[in-house]
Structure formats: C-alpha cells, structure tokens
Design an enzyme around this catalytic site. Sequence first.
Site, PDB file in Angstrom:
ATOM      1  N   GLU A   1      -1.775  14.114  -1.491  1.00 20.31           N
ATOM      2  CA  GLU A   1      -2.593  14.243  -2.705  1.00 20.31           C
ATOM      3  C   GLU A   1      -3.346  12.924  -2.834  1.00 20.31           C
ATOM      4  O   GLU A   1      -2.784  11.907  -3.211  1.00 20.31           O
ATOM      5  CB  GLU A   1      -1.708  14.526  -3.930  1.00 20.31           C
ATOM      6  CG  GLU A   1      -2.489  15.065  -5.116  1.00 20.31           C
ATOM      7  CD  GLU A   1      -3.036  13.981  -6.019  1.00 20.31           C
ATOM      8  OE1 GLU A   1      -4.226  13.632  -5.840  1.00 20.31           O
ATOM      9  OE2 GLU A   1      -2.305  13.493  -6.875  1.00 20.31           O
TER      10      GLU A   1
ATOM     11  N   SER B   1      -4.406   6.695  -2.143  1.00 18.73           N
ATOM     12  CA  SER B   1      -5.793   6.580  -1.724  1.00 18.73           C
ATOM     13  C   SER B   1      -6.047   7.334  -0.425  1.00 18.73           C
ATOM     14  O   SER B   1      -5.120   7.671   0.316  1.00 18.73           O
ATOM     15  CB  SER B   1      -6.152   5.104  -1.532  1.00 18.73           C
ATOM     16  OG  SER B   1      -5.448   4.570  -0.416  1.00 18.73           O
TER      17      SER B   1
ATOM     18  N   ALA C   1       4.842   2.216  -5.695  1.00 19.59           N
ATOM     19  CA  ALA C   1       3.838   1.155  -5.661  1.00 19.59           C
ATOM     20  C   ALA C   1       4.490  -0.180  -5.994  1.00 19.59           C
ATOM     21  O   ALA C   1       5.358  -0.264  -6.878  1.00 19.59           O
ATOM     22  CB  ALA C   1       2.725   1.469  -6.660  1.00 19.59           C
TER      23      ALA C   1
ATOM     24  N   CYS D   1      -6.690  10.409 -10.675  1.00 18.31           N
ATOM     25  CA  CYS D   1      -7.371  11.088  -9.564  1.00 18.31           C
ATOM     26  C   CYS D   1      -8.153  12.293 -10.049  1.00 18.31           C
ATOM     27  O   CYS D   1      -9.189  12.638  -9.466  1.00 18.31           O
ATOM     28  CB  CYS D   1      -6.363  11.475  -8.483  1.00 18.31           C
ATOM     29  SG  CYS D   1      -4.989  12.483  -9.066  1.00 18.31           S
TER      30      CYS D   1
END
Length: 454
Positions: free
Chosen positions: A228, A207, A156, A262
Amino acid sequence: MKLQSVNPFNQDLLAEFEVFDNNSLEQAITEANRGFGLWRQFTYSKRADAVKRLASLLKKQRDSLAKLITCEMGKLYKEALAEIDKCALACEYYADNAEQMLAPVQATTDASRSYITYQPLGVIMAVMPWNFPFWQVFRFLVPVLMAGNTAVLKHASNVPQCALAIEKLVKEADLPDGCFRTLMVGSNKVEQIIADKRIKGVALTGSELAGRQIAKVAGYNIKKSVMELGGSDAFIVLDDVDLNLAIPTAVTSRFMNAGQTCISAKRFIVQSSIAEQFVEQFKQAVGQLTLGDPLDPATTLAPMARNDLRSELHQQVTHSLKQGAVNLLGCERGEGDGNFYQASILGSVKPGILAYQEEIFGPVASIIEVADDQEAIAVANDSPFGLGASIWSQDNERAEQIALSLEVGNAFINGLVKSDVRLPFGGVKRSGYGRELAAEGIKEFTNIKSVWIK
C-alpha cells in the site's frame, strides 16, 4: 544507533531506544515462530475473545494512547482519538466476522467432495509508516491474527513509543507469547528479516521507493507481499456540485493529519464553469485553519511529523511555482519551533508542473481546471498513482459513470475517501497491489488450499 522519539511541536526529545542486536532480533523472530505453533491451534472463538480483549484495552486507554500519538508524530489530539477508536472497531469487526470470512467454500467438481480452505501461513512481517502509527498497524495485525498467523513489526523509526505501546497492548490482552513482536531495528535490517525462512510474507504501507525495495526483496525470496504505497487522489468537482457539501469535506480531506495521508485529496480537478466559485470558497475555508499545539483544541492544523519532510514539501512547492503554478494561499513554512507549514493552495496547475505529477505529502492543495467530464477523467487518470478519488455532483448516476472510469482502488461519490474495515482497501499502478481490510484483506496472508476427495 538509537531510535529517537521527538515531539514535532517543540522538538523535545521524548525518549530514545537502543536498536536490537542480532541476538535480540533472533530471539524475537524465534518467539513469533513459536507463538505461531500455538496460536494457529486456537479456535476462531478463542482468537476472537483475545482480540475483543484488545479492543477493550484500546477503549480503556484511549486518552493516553491518543496523547502518545499526538506527542510523538504530531497529529491533532482529536484525530488521534479517532484513530484509536478505529483500531478498536477493527478488532471487534474481525472478531465477529473472521470465522465466516474464512469458512471453507464448497466447490462442484468431478470429485465426491471438493472444497477450498483458508489456512494460516506463519509469521508475517509488517513495515509500517508514522502517519497513522496505530491504525496502519492494527489494520494489518488484526486480520493476520484472526487468520491464525503471528506477526512482527518494523515500525517507522520516529514512532518507537507507539510501536512498543502496541506490543504492550497485545501482551496485556493475554495473547500467547510471540503472537506479536515489535522489532526495534532500522531499515538496514529489513532485507535480512524478510529473507529469514520463518517469515512467510510481508506487508508494507509506505512510499513508492520503499515499495520497490521491499517488493524486490520479497520477490527474490519468493514470499507473498502486499504493498500500500503513495497516492495523489483526485477530488473531482463537477459543474452541478453542492458546494455546501463539497467545501468542508475538501478542507478535511486535504488538511487532516497536516495533509500527511496517502488517501487525502491532493489534486482538485474542477470544471471551469464552477472553478472561480469553488476556489473562492475553498480559499476562504482553508484560510481559517490555525497552526498550533496539536494538544490544544483550538488548533486546527497540526505540525508535520519531521523537519526533513517539511523541507522536502517546500522544495516541491517552490519548484512548482517556478514552473508556472500560482500561489493562491500560504506556500511558506510556519513560524515557531515546530515543523509547521502553512495551509497552502497552488493554482493554475497544469501538465509539466511538479505538483501535477508528484505526490504532495503535506498541507498543500493543487487546483487543476478542466472543461468537462471526459477531461476530468483524463486528468484524474493522468497520474502514476491509483489509490483513491472522489467525485462531487448532485447527479449520482453521472458521478458513478466517472467513478467506474477512474484507475483507482477506491472511488467515493459525495464523500470523504477513507479506509473502512468493511471494504477492501488498496490501489493500482504505483499505489501498490493487494488489499487490506474486509474479507479480501484477511485472505491475503492465507494458504488458499483446494481439497479434492474421490
């Protein structure tokens, strides 16, 4: 374009990095491919020795690495310490068990001898999120390495220091050059990288939108992928619940990592006869959470990782309230320069309300009342996601029947839903496909080859 590291607590710019140009990107992938040619020849014993050195480095640098996580993405320091510990545990687990997991399996056929073997594929790409900037990478990386593959990482963009720190650790563990490379690139380069013929597979944690995009590119290029994705986990409270056990775990499950997990509990599905008592005790416990500096031991609720994420969360909350949800607690931004959001609870959440259907990725809990076990199952399954769920009851047999009826990849009874290196982890429906961890995870990026000998 530069990748910036910004402290979520005070908005200080910690560091910034130039992105790779095409030459730097080509060099990194070339090194990873060259490294595969060497690393795949290592015995399991030699791979295990290297991965155990990685575990030792994680333990030795535990405090500084945890502080880096806290300063770069904002989670509580004690949670960051636990994250580093979990990474070290994964290293040790796969170092001890990978050879057995990937041992050839004999098969009885019409041949004199036949068996199934698990061989490495090559360079595997990971696209990883910011919320667990070390653990998400290590739970991908360690089994990939122990299987004989090498890896490249597109992390990220808001955690570049963590990405580089992981690459540094691998180098310090004295693995061959190219076994792992961090690619300092933006998302605009992901399609190009996946399409590269030297990349043999891709794993994403992220996402649903990112999953759709990356799975499409991987599918077009006919490459293995593991996804995932998001989750809207149910926390099912039956009428015979032990509230002394359930309430503290409910708070942890929803508000750990500022709710940016998550597999955190997001939908609290509570049977009506116990609902008033549960909500009263839950609200009291949540109200005691304290926003503040995540490095301060007194802080119990961290800031969110980015301001845009906080704004998106508040829009979801505001929209849900307009649709008929009730503000039981919080539902406002926190004060100060940091990306703070108050610990919040939405009540009277019903079908048609945004919080009933969408993933709420932040410190907001939704309360949904149901009449009985069958309605609890129906509501839990009435979601586009299917990652995890927990069931709370003093009757394990009753709870287990519910667990077996849920459309999820992970069902926990009277316990916090979590990833455990000993258990396969992943979801169904729009929570993704494939599995990480355990024996199932290490086999995802192998060539499962049948050998038949007459």
